[in-house]
Design an enzyme around this catalytic site. Structure first.
Site, PDB file in Angstrom:
ATOM      1  N   THR A 138      12.084  -4.860   4.255  1.00  0.00           N
ATOM      2  CA  THR A 138      13.382  -5.248   4.788  1.00  0.00           C
ATOM      3  C   THR A 138      14.175  -5.970   3.704  1.00  0.00           C
ATOM      4  OG1 THR A 138      12.695  -7.429   5.600  1.00  0.00           O
ATOM      5  CG2 THR A 138      12.320  -5.548   7.065  1.00  0.00           C
ATOM      6  N   TYR A 186      17.759 -23.638   8.212  1.00  0.00           N
ATOM      7  CA  TYR A 186      17.091 -22.714   7.289  1.00  0.00           C
ATOM      8  C   TYR A 186      15.630 -23.112   7.109  1.00  0.00           C
ATOM      9  CZ  TYR A 186      16.086 -19.971   3.121  1.00  0.00           C
ATOM     10  OH  TYR A 186      15.528 -19.090   2.224  1.00  0.00           O
TER      11      TYR A 186
END
Length: 285
Positions: free
Chosen positions: A11, A166
């Site tokens: 990905t 994050y």
């Protein structure tokens, strides 16, 4: 292991460390399936690989901010009828303000954790067909930014902080790796995570404008060249040294103990339950 003729799914292969990793794996003889948000960029990378003498990759469109897109991409990959030797969950995002996906989730967590969790689960039958298959999750030392998953406000509805969200998404990658390795302990499949070092040419670019320039500067301590950033991903996908090694977190091609909150089995189990409920998928293991 030799990658000659092996089927590798990756990905986020069109930029940064993903691009460098894809080229390196193809150069080792792997046949790649490229899961890309932009089919055009995927086609350009496929052309780059074949021009260098690599096997022609397959390009599958996938938007990781949409669970429906992840499901469709997984279905297309399974429809190829090819076992999966390596799944490299490389794609990631960092936002400077809160965004939500079409599914209503905070985007950083959705893209960095929910999407690879669902994709891996859907592809697991094809992965389990291959003794010695590998699942590699790109996490980050950014899990140092936090001390827990913040389950009481998992989607940052009470306030958004770039590095906290994050960091939690990267912590989720490590906890996911830990849980999945335990679930696959009786199967000849390994799963490991890694810290690559961010690459300034891609991370944060989706924010646009001034933000797209500021985020790379803020994350500069984590920067490496794409070549150095990709080394550990390539190592975990291909090295004989890690055959049979599972549930570990790697930095610079070496296993390293992550922070204590990334080794919390209770938090890992809770995250697994929450994630299965959120994405509407129950793992077959």
């Amino acid at each position: 292991m030799t990658l000659q003729g092996k089927h590798v799914l990756i990905t986020g292969p069109t930029a940064g460390i993903g691009h460098t990793t894809a080229l390196a794996l193809a150069a080792q003889g792997a046949t790649l399936t490229l899961l890309c948000r932009s089919p055009e960029k995927g086609a350009a990378l496929a052309g780059e690989i074949t021009a260098a003498g690599g096997a022609a990759p397959i390009v599958v469109e996938m938007d990781m901010a949409s669970l429906a897109s992840v499901r469709q991409a997984a279905q297309e990959c399974l429809a190829l009828g090819r076992p999966i030797d390596v799944l490299l969950n490389n794609a990631g995002v960092v936002n400077t303000s809160r965004r939500t996906t079409v599914d209503g989730f905070e985007e950083t967590l959705a893209v960095n954790h929910f999407a690879p969790f669902l994709l891996t689960g859907l592809l697991l039958p094809a992965i389990q067909e291959v003794p010695g298959a590998r699942i590699v999750n790109v996490a980050s030392a950014a899990h140092h930014f936090v001390r827990d998953m913040g389950f009481d406000d998992l989607h940052a509805e009470q306030g958004y902080k770039t590095f906290r969200e994050y960091g939690r998404s990267k912590l989720a990658n490590i906890l996911f790796t830990r849980s999945l390795a335990q679930r696959l302990a009786d199967y000849p499949v390994t799963v490991n995570s890694l810290h690559p070092g961010a690459v300034s040419t891609s991370l944060g670019k989706q924010n646009g404008g001034l933000v797209s320039r500021v985020v790379p500067l803020l994350l500069k301590p984590f920067f490496r060249s794409p070549e150095k950033g990709a080394q550990t991903s390539i190592y975990l996908c291909s090295s004989d040294e890690v055959a049979g090694v599972s549930g570990e977190y790697f930095v610079d091609c070496k296993p390293v103990r992550p922070k204590p909150w990334a080794r919390d089995d209770e938090a890992a189990a809770r995250l697994w339950r929450v994630t299965e409920e959120s994405v509407g998928f129950q793992y077959p293991v």
